[in-house]
Every structure is written in structure tokens, then in C-alpha cells.
Scaffold this motif. Structure first.
Motif, short mmCIF file in Angstrom:
data_model
loop_
_atom_site.label_atom_id
_atom_site.label_comp_id
_atom_site.label_asym_id
_atom_site.label_seq_id
_atom_site.Cartn_x
_atom_site.Cartn_y
_atom_site.Cartn_z
N UNK A 274 0.96 -1.17 -0.11
CA UNK A 274 -0.08 -0.05 -0.10
C UNK A 274 0.91 1.40 -0.07
N UNK A 275 2.09 1.12 0.54
CA UNK A 275 2.83 2.31 0.67
C UNK A 275 4.13 2.25 -0.39
N UNK A 276 4.05 1.24 -1.30
CA UNK A 276 5.22 1.09 -2.15
C UNK A 276 5.58 2.24 -2.95
N UNK A 277 6.98 2.32 -3.21
CA UNK A 277 7.33 3.42 -4.29
C UNK A 277 8.13 2.91 -5.22
N UNK A 278 8.16 2.79 -6.39
CA UNK A 278 6.78 3.26 -7.11
C UNK A 278 5.57 2.61 -6.86
N UNK A 279 4.42 3.18 -6.79
CA UNK A 279 3.16 2.26 -6.24
C UNK A 279 2.82 1.33 -7.41
N UNK A 280 2.39 0.40 -6.78
CA UNK A 280 1.94 -0.78 -7.65
C UNK A 280 0.22 -0.29 -7.88
N UNK B 61 -7.18 6.35 12.61
CA UNK B 61 -5.78 6.50 12.79
C UNK B 61 -5.16 5.24 13.92
N UNK B 62 -5.01 4.25 13.30
CA UNK B 62 -4.63 3.12 14.16
C UNK B 62 -3.02 3.14 13.79
N UNK B 63 -2.43 2.24 14.79
CA UNK B 63 -0.93 2.42 14.95
C UNK B 63 -0.32 1.67 13.59
N UNK B 64 0.82 2.13 13.35
CA UNK B 64 1.63 1.69 12.53
C UNK B 64 1.21 1.81 11.17
N UNK B 65 1.59 0.94 10.07
CA UNK B 65 1.02 0.87 8.81
C UNK B 65 -0.33 0.66 8.65
N UNK B 66 -1.19 1.65 8.19
CA UNK B 66 -2.65 1.44 7.94
C UNK B 66 -3.41 1.48 6.68
N UNK B 67 -2.67 1.89 5.63
CA UNK B 67 -3.58 2.45 4.60
C UNK B 67 -4.31 1.45 4.12
N UNK C 108 5.34 11.42 3.15
CA UNK C 108 6.38 10.50 2.77
C UNK C 108 5.80 9.27 1.97
N UNK C 109 4.41 8.91 2.45
CA UNK C 109 4.13 7.64 1.54
C UNK C 109 2.83 8.23 0.63
N UNK C 110 2.60 9.18 0.64
CA UNK C 110 1.42 9.69 -0.15
C UNK C 110 1.96 9.50 -1.54
N UNK C 111 0.59 9.42 -2.28
CA UNK C 111 0.90 9.32 -3.83
C UNK C 111 1.40 10.80 -4.43
N UNK C 112 1.00 11.57 -3.87
CA UNK C 112 1.53 12.97 -4.40
C UNK C 112 3.05 13.10 -4.26
N UNK C 113 3.39 12.54 -3.00
CA UNK C 113 4.78 12.59 -2.57
C UNK C 113 5.77 11.71 -3.67
#
Lengths: 276, 440, 288
Positions: free
Chosen positions: A42-48, A235-241, C131-136
Motif C-alpha cells: 500500500x505504501x510501495x514506491x513506485x506505487x503498484x 488513525x490506528x498504529x503503524x501502517x494502516x493504509x 512520505x508515503x502519499x501518492x503526491x509525494x
């Protein structure tokens, strides 16, 4: 349309419209896609975008934590109940304003709209105390009534503008044929008014469904709708997207689907008298 | 035709709505618990079935995000709305509400529960006039969490009791923008419980205080200027972009992704950053006491507990008390330890936990205890103050004031105003509000 | 056409709606007025007695008051501007012949169905996160430093989120209006040599004036009350504190119901000033 349109022009329009449409829709699409990813993807860069391992895990987690069906059911009842009640009260009012206008009709309409301007946060304590006195905290019926009152001005106004488009001559013709008030409403007006009533129902269902202040503050368990459901995921803890996306998708999916299936009806009546 | 379907469907709904009592519970007793949506609480919800099996008492959870929770429970308790049988509240609310008689005193706890086993700091913080009003589910202080691998690469060694000056030096050494590693991540997010709490304890460790003994705001004093300037410079130089929006969750996420060299925050975070399922840096995290400025006799560690309390308006006080004993007793700790390992039990509430050899093996156990013991809510600052509380002042007006003050500070973090302007605004806001409340 | 009989029937039919709204207006209003002259502090045990107009002076003299009014007007104005300008452009585009018009229309109206809380959460986390947003990700892809949306462009971000939700509504109403435009009139103008810009300015725009007024009126009512979007994203920090949010802070964060109620009275006054202003225009436009 009388004008001939070249295929080229049509293709250009189509491309442009699709690009803009997809851009506007993209946040929703992205949320839905993300809900099927793992938190890391969910937070990968580049986004999948599409090529990831689709998983239902996030939905399982959300379902395990909260009783989604109960929230959904409450949303349906509160939004549906307040909309129906509102239309039942608004139809006669709008009818009489449209067909028996007096000098004060417009003032009454504008006054009705002005009741929507009291900021909700300012009256939280008074209303909360009132609900305690009446013993209706966490009560679906109370929310049905409150949301009905909040949206009633819009309902009246929408119906009024729609009814006004119905030409008076038709009524007079019906009367000459000997129709009474009852027949007039039942056989002449109702069929003509149905598109307007349908779109009023839809618009207000959407507004009531998305109302997030009273539905959150006046409920705890029995009457808590989807707006309260989403408040436990913000707003849970850690990664949550991914989990947030799953919860968001669950919160908006029912209304989105309803909206899509009924968009023709919604559009047809959603003129507020804007069409000459 | 569509509209007919709509009418039919809606009238069906209306009929259902009128007659429904769907989802009503068949259990004799049901208690409703309002709680915050953090990890330990959600884990507890998973075990509730066991409680219901043991006692026959059913539990309804109302899980809300922290700000919404505060808004809901405060409205309900002050109006005696009676919506909840147990509320999850903190060390700030408990003494104030207890003093107002809004909470049921927890003096009926069983001998088995062993109330003397609660850490004295927690017990004090959740009492008013010696009466316990809320039972700690977990307690926390704050401490430094740092990347041992980066520290080693930088050729530095973290003392167990570092100073802010050392922290700055270490942040400079670990900062590595090319690899997206920030020297340090700290809270800046507006809100009294977020960036407000952090800057308050930072102030304490520079010798600053919120009020003098006559309740005059102290933001015009040099200690506050020192503290705020130090923080802003440190974060501008070595902190992440947009740190003015980062609270606990944002920083946790950054640290777990390996983007921070150091992070000073709640001790409960230790179990999340060392959990290999969620954290990419689980095996290289070290711990140290929260720093102080050189020569200042107060450290920047706070004291907090999420605790369960019974509002006075409840009809189910007995069942509620039973639940509190179950959830905050030693039995629950063992239950979690058995199923998820000792590192995941709710920390910081009981002395016996820290005497348990199994728990002592957990890497952050000792540092958590040391941090909690180093915090003294009765003497939070160098100069005397008229209030109790470390990262807050236990008066009803504080939450509102500190939220606005933290917003002013956050504007300074974002570069929208200078540190001097932020302090001047904070001074004015605080004095204005204290006057309105009749303190001055 | 209206007889005495139908007039009294009309009055009876209007009665329930008028009566309910009267109660719904008067009860909270009178309670707000009552609280606004009391010192009502829930955390100090409730009602502390009559304080006259103290709450009213305190509320306006607070350093937060005028900035909050300004922010309110900027946000409401900004959203109106964006949703109307882009609404008109979009409506004109959707009016053109194309393939898949129905689907495009569905895509465009979808944001209107999304709960404000959800849309704020999605925008804040998945798009605007530095940091993790799509715009970023996008900014970094082009080698730029990501923008910290919620503090560096806070008001703009809120306007953007709210506009996204309300653009579909404006587009729909404007679209129905455009569809009723007589195309022969446009063609005649075209033959007379009027360029597209002139055709738009002298034919399309006047035709849309009524629809635009209605969009302004309805959206303003909802926009003055915008709350969830600010609560979720900035919590009123970084210059995004509107009047509604200021009242929220006074009532719930500072637990000063009297002061917040005084703010509520000011909000009603502001809303009515805006309303009267709008009604003037609407009134003119509604009388065809």
C-alpha cells in the motif's frame, strides 16, 4: 442535435471527458485497489497499480473487529427512515406552496432554508441534554427525526421547484373534467411528480447517509451507523493504509452502488428549478 | 420502473425500522465500553469472548479514534448521559472527573486483584485524594528508541542517560538524506496529547514550566525560548519534512520503515518497533532514557496510562467492575503472554510484571520501568508549579489551552511564524484563557 | 385560481412542515441564547450563573476570531469558485456527443456519494502524506521535493478536498441547465459570426445564471458548516480554523459551553448576512 459532428471531434471529446472523469474518480478507485493490497504494497514506491497479490485479508481484519452488518443496517434505517418521513411531510407543503402560492410563500421558503444555518457544534450540549431528558440517546428513531429535520428544508425546496414546473393548465383542464382535489392529486399530479420525488428521495438519502456529526455524537451501540464505524479506523498504529482503505470501501460501497444504479433518476429531478 | 422499486424498497425499510430490535442480545447483562483504537485495546477486544464465557456478561465495544473518543466520553460524563458502563480515559481526566464525583471509586476491588501490585506512579496518577478511580490497562513513560546499526556506523555510543546536546550530535551523525534517513523523528502534530505533550516535557528538561505559582503563563521566559529554539533547529536540520504533522502514529510508521535514526516517544512503542511482523528494523533497536539539557535536573519523560473507569451514571457497576478486574488483572497478562509472547503484554501497569523473569528478558522491559520510575508528576519542573502532571497540568482548562498553544507552535515548526511570535501568541492565549477561567 | 377553500387546504398541508421546523429552529436557538449569557463550564460542574454579554465580548476580542471569519470566507469562496468554474467547463464537455457518456457521468458524480470523513481520511493519508502519499511519490518521480500539503498549503488542501466532494453536485445541476439550452440559438449566433467566446458569454452564461445561483445557495449552506474535513486533516491548525471549528474548540476542547454558544450566535448572524446577500440575488433570479 441538428449539427453534424465529425468523428474526429467526437473522439477528441471522448478522450478528454474520459481523462477528466477518471481523474475525478481516481481517489475512489485508488482506495478500492489499496484495500486489496498488503500494508507494505500500500505504501510501495513506485506505487503498484494492478499487479500485486490481491488479498482479502484487510476485509477479514475489519470484519473481525467490528460488526459491519449492524453499522450498515443502522445507516440504512436512519438514512432511509429520515428520507421517507421527510418526503411525507414535505410533499403536501411543497404542493400547496407551488399551486396555491401566497405573498408569503417565498419568505417561508427562505426562512426554512435559514434554519439550516445554526452550526451543529454550537448546539451539541443543548441537544444532548434534551436527548437525555427524553431518554432517546443511542436511539434510531431520534436520529431519524433529527436528520429529517435537518434535511426537510432542502426536501421542501427541491419538491417545490419541481412541482412548480408542472403547468397549471393541466390542473385546470382536469378540474373542468370534474376531478376533485383527491383525483387531481392522485391521477394528475402524482404521475408527473414521481421523477421529482424519486430524485428528492435519492439526494436526501445520500445527505442523510453521509451526515457525520449527529450520527456520531448521539449514538454508541444500538443506533451507531457507518459514520461511527469509520471513526474507529481513522488513525490506528503503524501502517494502516490498506486497512483504512478496506474500511473506507465498506463504508461507501453501498451508497456508491445505489448512486450508480439510480443516477439517471437522480439527475432527472436534480434541477432545483434551474431549467427554464 | 425504477421509481416504483424505490418506493417499494423504501416502504419495506420503513416497516422494518418500525418493528426491528435486530441484534438485541440474549445475554442477561451487557456492558458497553468506550475505548480508543490503539493496538493493545484492539487485542483485548479479541479476547473478550473468554470474559463472556467465564462470567456470562456480554460486552459491547465502542471503539473510536482518540479525539473522537474524548469528545464522546466528555460530553457523556459531564451531562450524566449514561451511555457507557466503562470508559477508557487517561491520567489527565481521571483525577478531575474523580474530584467531581463522576466516577465510581474503585475501592471494591477483590483481594485477588491485588491493587498494591499496581506501580505506585500509576496508582497515584489515577487517584484523587488517595482513592483510585481508574485501573491502568497499560502505563507508559517516554524514552529514546534508536537504531543500533546506524549508531555504530556513525561511530557513536548511546549513553543510558544522554543529554539533548548529545542527541543533536547523534542526529547530525546519523542523518542521511540521500538514503531517506532522518537523524531524528519527533512529534510536532498539533493537539495537547500529541505535539503539545512532547514540547511540554522538552520544556521541562530545559527548566521551563507552564505556569508560575500564581498561574501566570511562563512562555515569555528564556527557558521556553531555549527549549523551542533547540527543538525547531534540531528538527529543521535533521528531522523529516512536514514533522509539524507527525504524531505518534506517523512517527511509528516512519521508524518501522527504517526512516529514522532516533525517535523519542511513548515506551509502548517499543513492542511495535521490535515486532518483526510490522517493523523492518526490529532487530536493531536500542533504548535509552529520555534526554535532558545539560545541567537541568529534569528529564523529558512523561507519565501516562490508559485506564478503565466506571462512570457514576451506570446501572451495571458490578459487571463493569468484574470486567475491569479481568482486563487489568494479572490473568489477562498471562493470557496474552501465552498466546502472543511476553513482548506483547500490556506494559507499565504492575510491579509483578517487572519482577517476572520471563518479562525481564524482553529487551525494553528494564528501560520502560526505569523511565516510568524517573517520572514524578508532583515535581515535574525545576521551578515550583501549582499543578500536578508532567506533560499536562491537571486542570479542566488545560486541554483546550494546550491544543491552541500547540497549534501556534506547529505554525512555527512549519515556518509560518517565528519562534518568538509563537511564544508571544502562546503567552497571550494562555493568560487570556486562565483569566476567563478565573485563575488570575 | 386559488379559491378560499384551496387556500385553507394549502395552509393545513403546510402546517406540519412549518410547525416542525419552527420547533427545530426555536428550541436550539433559545437554548443557545440562554447558554450564551451564562457561564456554563461542564468540567466545573455546569452552570456558574448569569454573566451578561461577557461571552460575546470575549468571543470577538479573542485573537482567533477575525482570522477564523476570514478563513471561513476564503474556504467557502474558494470552493464555490472552483466548483462553478470547473462545473461549467465539465458540464459543457459532458454535453458534447461522445462515446460512453453514461459511464463518464457516473465517474464524475461518484465523489458526491463519499462520506466527508472518508474523503478527508483518504486524501490526507493516501494522497497528501509527505512520505508515503501518492503526491509525494509523484513529486519525487519528477525529482522535486514533496510538498507538505497539510501545513504548507493547508487552506488550499482543504479547499481541494471539499471541492472534490461538491464539484459533482455543481456539474449535475449545470449540466441539466445546459442541456435545456436551445441549440438553434447557438447556431444562429455562430452563423452571425460570433466567436465561441462571445457565444459563451452572451448566450450560455446568461442561460446558466439561474443554475449558478442555485448552486451557490445550496452549497453555501453546506460549506459554512464544513467540519469533518478540517477535524480529520489539520485539526484547525495552520490557519484552517473556520468559525465553525472555533466554536467546536470552545465548546468541546475548552469545555466552555457559554463561550461556544456566544460563538454560535455569531455564526447564525454571519450565516444570515451571507444568506440575505444571497437571497437578494436568488430572489431576483428566481422571479423569472
Amino acid at each position: 442535435m441538428a449539427r453534424a459532428v465529425t468523428t474526429q471531434r467526437k473522439a477528441l471529446n471522448t478522450t478528454l471527458a474520459w481523462i477528466i472523469g477518471l481523474l475525478i474518480f481516481f481517489p475512489i478507485l485508488w482506495t478500492i485497489l489499496t484495500s486489496f493490497k498488503t500494508e507494505a504494497e500500500a505504501i510501495a514506491n513506485p506505487p503498484v497499480f494492478l499487479f500485486f497479490d490481491w488479498t482479502l485479508e484487510n476485509y477479514a481484519v475489519v470484519q473481525e473487529r467490528s460488526n459491519y452488518m449492524r453499522f450498515l443496517w443502522n445507516s440504512v434505517i436512519i438514512a432511509g427512515g429520515s428520507t421517507i418521513l421527510g418526503v411525507l411531510i414535505a410533499v403536501p407543503a411543497a404542493w400547496s406552496m407551488a399551486f396555491v402560492p401566497s405573498r408569503r410563500t417565498k419568505d417561508i421558503l427562505l426562512w426554512m432554508l435559514s434554519t439550516k444555518m445554526l452550526p451543529a457544534v454550537g448546539v451539541l450540549y443543548p441537544i444532548y441534554l434534551l436527548c437525555i431528558q427524553l431518554g432517546v440517546l443511542d436511539n434510531r428513531l431520534a436520529l431519524v427525526v433529527i436528520l429529517m429535520l435537518i434535511n426537510l428544508p432542502i426536501i421542501v425546496w427541491m419538491l417545490y421547484t419541481y412541482f412548480r414546473e408542472i403547468p397549471g393548465e393541466i390542473l385546470e383542464a382536469a378540474r373542468m373534467d370534474g376531478a376533485g382535489l383527491k383525483e387531481e392529486i392522485l391521477y394528475v399530479l402524482t404521475p408527473m411528480a414521481i421523477p421529482g420525488i424519486a430524485s428528492t428521495l435519492l439526494l436526501n438519502f445520500i445527505l442523510a447517509w453521509n451526515e457525520a456529526f449527529w450520527t456520531l455524537n448521539l449514538t454508541s451501540v444500538d443506533a451507531a451507523p457507518l459514520t461511527a464505524f469509520i471513526a474507529s479506523y481513522s488513525s490506528p498504529e503503524g501502517l494502516f493504509f490498506a486497512k483504512l482503505s478496506a474500511a473506507s470501501t465498506m463504508a461507501i460501497a453501498p451508497i456508491l452502488i445505489l448512486g450508480w444504479f439510480s443516477q439517471k433518476q437522480l439527475v432527472r429531478g436534480l434541477t432545483f428549478g434551474a431549467v427554464k | 420502473m425504477f421509481s416504483k422499486t424505490v418506493l417499494r424498497a423504501t416502504s419495506a425499510i420503513a416497516i422494518c425500522a418500525a418493528g426491528t430490535t435486530a441484534f438485541a442480545d440474549s445475554h442477561a447483562t451487557t456492558i458497553t465500553i468506550a475505548t480508543v483504537n490503539n493496538g493493545d485495546m484492539i487485542r483485548m477486544q479479541g479476547y473478550t469472548d473468554q470474559f463472556t464465557e467465564e462470567t456470562g456478561i456480554a460486552v459491547e465495544w465502542v471503539t473510536l479514534e482518540e479525539n473522537v473518543l474524548r469528545q464522546r466520553v466528555t460530553t457523556d460524563i459531564t451531562t450524566n448521559g449514561g451511555q457507557f458502563d466503562i470508559m477508557t480515559i487517561g491520567m489527565y481526566e481521571t483525577p478531575i472527573w474523580g474530584a467531581n464525583g463522576w466516577l465510581v471509586p474503585l475501592d471494591g476491588l477483590s483481594a485477588e486483584y491485588n491493587v498494591d501490585d499496581l506501580l505506585p506512579a500509576m496508582r497515584d496518577g489515577l487517584s484523587h485524594d488517595g482513592t483510585l478511580y481508574a485501573a491502568p490497562f497499560y502505563g507508559e513513560s517516554s524514552m529514546i528508541m534508536y537504531r543500533t546499526d546506524l549508531m555504530e556506523a556513525a561511530g557513536l555510543e548511546m549513553p543510558t542517560d544522554p543529554t539533548w546536546q548529545f542527541i543533536r550530535e547523534a542526529a547530525a551523525a546519523m542523518d542521511d538524506p540521500e538514503n531517506d534517513i532522518n537523524g531524528i523523528c519527533l512529534r510536532g502534530k498539533p493537539g495537547w496529547g500529541e505535539g503539545g505533550a512532547f514540547i511540554t516535557v522538552t520544556g521541562n528538561s530545559f527548566g521551563a514550566r507552564w505556569f508560575d505559582e500564581e498561574w501566570n503563563a511562563q512562555f515569555d521566559q528564556p527557558e521556553w525560548a531555549d527549549a523551542l529554539n533547540f527543538y525547531v533547529n534540531l528538527m529543521n536540520d535533521y528531522g523529516p519534512d512536514g514533522y509539524e504533522n507527525n504524531g505518534f502514529n506517523e512517527n511509528l510508521s516512519l521508524f518501522q520503515q527504517g526512516l529514522c535514526g532516533m525517535w523519542i516517544d511513548a515506551t509502548v512503542a517499543a513492542s511495535f518497533v521490535t515486532n518483526p511482523n510490522d517493523s523492518e528494523v526490529a532487530d536493531s533497536v536500542g533504548f535509552a532514557l529520555a534526554p535532558n539539557s545539560e545541567g537541568v535536573d529534569r528529564r523529558s519523560n512523561w507519565l501516562w496510562a490508559w485506564a478503565l473507569a466506571i462512570p457514576a451514571g451506570t446501572q451495571q457497576a458490578d459487571a463493569a467492575l468484574q470486567f475491569i478486574e479481568w482486563a487489568t488483572g494479572t490473568g489477562y497478562i498471562e493470557l496474552v503472554a501465552e498466546n502472543e509472547g511476553w513482548a506483547n503484554v500490556p506494559p507499565g501497569a504492575r510491579t509483578s510484571l517487572y519482577e517476572n523473569p520471563n518479562y525481564q528478558e524482553v529487551p525494553f522491559a528494564q528501560m520502560t520501568l526505569d523511565s516510568i520510575l524517573a517520572a514524578d508528576p508532583n515535581n515535574p519542573t525545576v521551578d515550583p508549579v501549582p499543578y500536578v502532571g508532567i506533560q499536562f497540568a491537571a486542570i479542566p482548562e488545560f486541554a483546550g489551552i494546550a491544543t491552541e498553544v500547540s497549534q501556534e507552535f506547529a505554525s512555527a515548526y512549519a515556518g509560518q511564524q517565528s519562534v518568538e511570535e509563537a511564544l508571544a501568541n502562546a503567552q497571550a492565549i494562555t493568560n487570556e484563557a486562565m483569566e476567563a477561567a478565573g485563575y488570575r | 385560481m386559488a379559491t378560499q377553500h384551496s387556500r385553507s387546504a394549502a395552509r393545513i398541508m403546510m402546517a406540519p412542515a412549518v410547525f416542525l421546523l419552527l420547533v427545530w429552529m426555536l428550541v436550539p436557538l433559545s437554548m443557545t441564547l440562554w447558554f450564551s449569557v451564562r457561564s456554563y463550564l461542564p468540567l466545573r460542574g455546569g452552570d456558574q450563573g448569569f454573566v451578561g454579554l461577557e461571552n460575546f465580548t470575549r468571543f470577538v476580542t479573542s485573537s482567533a476570531f477575525w482570522p477564523a471569519i476570514l478563513t471561513t470566507l476564503i474556504i467557502v469562496g474558494g470552493v464555490l469558485l472552483i466548483s462553478i468554474v470547473f462545473g461549467i467547463l465539465l458540464a459543457m464537455l459532458l454535453d458534447q456527443p461522445m462515446w460512453g457518456q453514461g459511464v463518464v457521468r457516473i465517474l464524475v458524480i461518484a465523489p458526491f456519494f463519499v462520506m466527508p470523513t472518508v474523503s478527508a481520511l483518504v486524501w490526507k493519508n493516501m494522497f497528501m502524506d509527505p512520505v508515503n502519499g501518492l503526491f509525494a511519490h509523484l513529486w519525487r518521480f519528477f525529482g522535486a521535493d514533496p510538498i507538505v500539503w497539510l501545513s504548507d498549503a493547508s487552506v488550499f488542501s482543504i479547499i481541494m478536498i471539499v471541492s472534490w466532494q461538491w464539484l459533482p453536485f455543481a456539474t449535475l445541476i449545470l449540466l441539466t441547465a445546459i442541456q435545456s439550452l436551445d441549440s438553434e440559438q447557438l447556431e444562429a449566433a455562430e452563423m452571425d459570426g460570433a466567436n465561441p467566446l462571445a457565444r459563451f458569454a452572451f448566450i450560455t452564461l446568461p442561460h446558466l445564471s439561474r443554475a449558478i445561483t442555485i448552486v451557490i445557495l445550496i452549497q453555501t449552506i453546506f460549506l459554512l458548516a464544513v467540519f469533518a474535513e478540517i477535524f480529520v486533516t489539520t485539526g484547525g491548525a495552520f490557519g484552517t480554523r473556520t468559525l465553525t471549528y472555533l466554536i467546536y474548540q470552545r465548546v468541546l476542547e475548552s469545555q466552555n459551553v457559554g463561550l461556544g454558544s456566544a460563538g454560535g450566535v455569531y455564526a447564525i448572524i454571519l450565516a444570515n448576512i451571507v444568506a440575505i446577500f444571497l437571497m437578494r440575488i436568488v430572489g431576483k433570479n428566481l422571479d423569472r
